[in-house]
Design a protein around this motif. Structure first.
Motif, PDB file in Angstrom:
ATOM      1  N   SER A  26       0.846  -1.194   0.000  1.00  0.00           N
ATOM      2  CA  SER A  26       0.000   0.000   0.000  1.00  0.00           C
ATOM      3  C   SER A  26       0.879   1.240   0.000  1.00  0.00           C
ATOM      4  O   SER A  26       1.898   1.297   0.697  1.00  0.00           O
ATOM      5  N   LYS A  27       0.478   2.251  -0.782  1.00  0.00           N
ATOM      6  CA  LYS A  27       1.216   3.505  -0.841  1.00  0.00           C
ATOM      7  C   LYS A  27       0.873   4.425   0.326  1.00  0.00           C
ATOM      8  O   LYS A  27       1.549   5.420   0.561  1.00  0.00           O
ATOM      9  N   ASN A  28      -0.196   4.086   1.048  1.00  0.00           N
ATOM     10  CA  ASN A  28      -0.615   4.899   2.189  1.00  0.00           C
ATOM     11  C   ASN A  28       0.281   4.601   3.385  1.00  0.00           C
ATOM     12  O   ASN A  28       0.321   3.475   3.880  1.00  0.00           O
ATOM     13  N   GLN A  29       0.995   5.603   3.871  1.00  0.00           N
ATOM     14  CA  GLN A  29       1.950   5.395   4.968  1.00  0.00           C
ATOM     15  C   GLN A  29       1.275   5.017   6.282  1.00  0.00           C
ATOM     16  O   GLN A  29       1.931   4.496   7.198  1.00  0.00           O
ATOM     17  N   TYR A  30      -0.017   5.273   6.390  1.00  0.00           N
ATOM     18  CA  TYR A  30      -0.728   4.977   7.630  1.00  0.00           C
ATOM     19  C   TYR A  30      -1.341   3.572   7.646  1.00  0.00           C
ATOM     20  O   TYR A  30      -1.892   3.147   8.645  1.00  0.00           O
ATOM     21  N   ILE A  31      -1.253   2.876   6.519  1.00  0.00           N
ATOM     22  CA  ILE A  31      -1.786   1.516   6.431  1.00  0.00           C
ATOM     23  C   ILE A  31      -0.658   0.518   6.667  1.00  0.00           C
ATOM     24  O   ILE A  31       0.349   0.517   5.962  1.00  0.00           O
ATOM     25  N   THR A  32      -0.829  -0.346   7.670  1.00  0.00           N
ATOM     26  CA  THR A  32       0.200  -1.332   8.012  1.00  0.00           C
ATOM     27  C   THR A  32      -0.049  -2.680   7.339  1.00  0.00           C
ATOM     28  O   THR A  32       0.858  -3.499   7.238  1.00  0.00           O
ATOM     29  N   PHE A  33      -1.273  -2.910   6.915  1.00  0.00           N
ATOM     30  CA  PHE A  33      -1.609  -4.181   6.253  1.00  0.00           C
ATOM     31  C   PHE A  33      -2.733  -3.926   5.263  1.00  0.00           C
ATOM     32  O   PHE A  33      -3.740  -3.304   5.608  1.00  0.00           O
ATOM     33  N   TYR A  34      -2.532  -4.388   4.033  1.00  0.00           N
ATOM     34  CA  TYR A  34      -3.553  -4.216   3.000  1.00  0.00           C
ATOM     35  C   TYR A  34      -3.733  -5.538   2.265  1.00  0.00           C
ATOM     36  O   TYR A  34      -2.759  -6.149   1.824  1.00  0.00           O
ATOM     37  N   ALA A  35      -4.966  -6.003   2.184  1.00  0.00           N
ATOM     38  CA  ALA A  35      -5.268  -7.265   1.503  1.00  0.00           C
ATOM     39  C   ALA A  35      -6.319  -7.027   0.431  1.00  0.00           C
ATOM     40  O   ALA A  35      -7.319  -6.342   0.674  1.00  0.00           O
ATOM     41  N   LYS A  36      -6.087  -7.583  -0.739  1.00  0.00           N
ATOM     42  CA  LYS A  36      -7.030  -7.460  -1.845  1.00  0.00           C
ATOM     43  C   LYS A  36      -7.610  -8.829  -2.151  1.00  0.00           C
ATOM     44  O   LYS A  36      -6.970  -9.680  -2.760  1.00  0.00           O
ATOM     45  N   LYS A  39     -13.553 -10.135  -3.798  1.00  0.00           N
ATOM     46  CA  LYS A  39     -14.716  -9.253  -3.744  1.00  0.00           C
ATOM     47  C   LYS A  39     -14.669  -8.265  -2.573  1.00  0.00           C
ATOM     48  O   LYS A  39     -15.701  -7.756  -2.140  1.00  0.00           O
ATOM     49  N   ALA A  40     -13.464  -8.017  -2.079  1.00  0.00           N
ATOM     50  CA  ALA A  40     -13.336  -7.072  -0.959  1.00  0.00           C
ATOM     51  C   ALA A  40     -11.876  -6.677  -0.778  1.00  0.00           C
ATOM     52  O   ALA A  40     -10.970  -7.364  -1.259  1.00  0.00           O
ATOM     53  N   THR A  41     -11.666  -5.560  -0.101  1.00  0.00           N
ATOM     54  CA  THR A  41     -10.325  -5.156   0.315  1.00  0.00           C
ATOM     55  C   THR A  41     -10.345  -4.908   1.819  1.00  0.00           C
ATOM     56  O   THR A  41     -11.385  -4.556   2.389  1.00  0.00           O
ATOM     57  N   ILE A  42      -9.186  -5.101   2.446  1.00  0.00           N
ATOM     58  CA  ILE A  42      -9.059  -4.886   3.887  1.00  0.00           C
ATOM     59  C   ILE A  42      -7.866  -3.968   4.122  1.00  0.00           C
ATOM     60  O   ILE A  42      -6.748  -4.271   3.694  1.00  0.00           O
ATOM     61  N   SER A  43      -8.109  -2.845   4.804  1.00  0.00           N
ATOM     62  CA  SER A  43      -7.041  -1.893   5.119  1.00  0.00           C
ATOM     63  C   SER A  43      -6.924  -1.767   6.633  1.00  0.00           C
ATOM     64  O   SER A  43      -7.890  -1.397   7.303  1.00  0.00           O
TER      65      SER A  43
END
Length: 295
Positions: A26-36, A39-43
């Motif tokens: 993830s390019k967002n510095q505040y996101i520590t874990f990103y899953a794609k 049918k869904a994403t988790i940030s």
């Protein structure tokens, strides 16, 4: 569909283990874990806040303690609240609560009321005065000077909004003579966080409050509050611009840094407290930029 939860360490570890195979950068510095997922994403944010988005968001969130709140089908006999300005460095924080009765529904639909984010500022300035004249509402405007004092007293960016939404609803309840079937807040935090910060407030809302994501898209009462709040924010920002002698921008981007740096250069860092929310990262950036200008 969006679902926002705040999870403890144990639940976060469970989430990481379960969805690690879907992990993406993830390019967002505040996101520590990103899953794609399909049918869904988790940030997962540094704060522990977890945002589930997509078609299967609700089903996945159920696995981590989410319980769907039954949503009202009606548009009348509802108090709805929304806020504007919380993401803008310059200008006030505005919270508005509006009550919609049966007689208001057709008027609002004919006027073209929808979420303020879907209307340009020209349209908002056109219809907001009509809403304010016809719809029972309570506006709370916290200008930067007051906002900075409240934050310095111990409030944070979330708890101040909890206090304002609660107060606006509390005041509006006292002026509504008809039954209030539902009270809906456009969700800006989790139910758990809201209740935690609410416990510190003296006044308490009489009715049951429901926090719903994207409520401004679903309920006229919230959309109405959104439009009025945006109008009052723009009006106040214009007044502050005239006072400062500069066009104060909305938002918190690089343009805000440059304008703030000019204010610091001409009038000193202390002058920012009249126009800006000092706890934003823009303040430090502006002071650094002002030093470059001076050198």
């Amino acid at each position: 569909m969006n679902v926002v939860l705040t999870l403890n360490r144990k639940m976060l570890d469970k989430l990481f283990l379960k969805f690690n195979k879907y992990k993406k950068a993830s390019k967002n510095q505040y996101i520590t874990f990103y899953a794609k997922l399909p049918k869904a994403t988790i940030s997962v944010y540094n704060s522990g806040k977890v945002v589930f988005q997509g078609e299967e968001a609700e089903n996945i969130a159920h696995q981590f303690g989410y319980t769907a709140t039954a949503q009202p089908k009606q548009q009348a006999n509802i108090i709805g609240t929304d806020e504007v300005g919380n993401g803008s460095y310059f200008g006030p924080l505005v919270v508005v609560a509006s009550f919609i009765s049966d007689k208001d529904v057709l008027f609002l639909k004919n006027l073209g009321v929808t979420d303020s984010k879907k209307l340009n500022d020209s349209k908002i300035c056109q219809i907001a005065p009509q809403l304010m004249a016809h719809i029972l509402h309570v506006p709370l405007i916290v200008e930067p000077m007051k906002y900075n004092k409240v934050i310095a007293s111990g409030y944070n960016a979330v708890s101040i909004k909890v206090a304002l939404h609660n107060q606006a609803i509390h005041l509006l309840e006292q002026h509504v003579s008809e039954p209030i079937d539902h009270i809906i807040i456009d969700a800006f935090t989790s139910e758990k966080n809201y209740q935690k910060y609410l416990s510190a407030e003296k006044n308490k809302v009489a009715g049951k409050v429901t926090l719903l994501t994207k409520a401004e898209d679903q309920f006229l009462a919230v959309a109405c509050s959104s439009i009025i709040a945006r109008y009052l924010f723009l009006k106040n920002l214009k007044a502050l611009s005239l006072e400062s002698g500069m066009q104060l921008p909305s938002g918190a981007g690089k343009n805000s840094d440059y304008v703030a740096a000019k204010i610091v250069h001409h009038s000193g860092p202390e002058s920012l407290e009249k126009y800006a929310k000092l706890h934003f990262a823009n303040t430090k950036k502006a002071i650094n930029l002002a030093q470059i200008i001076e050198s």
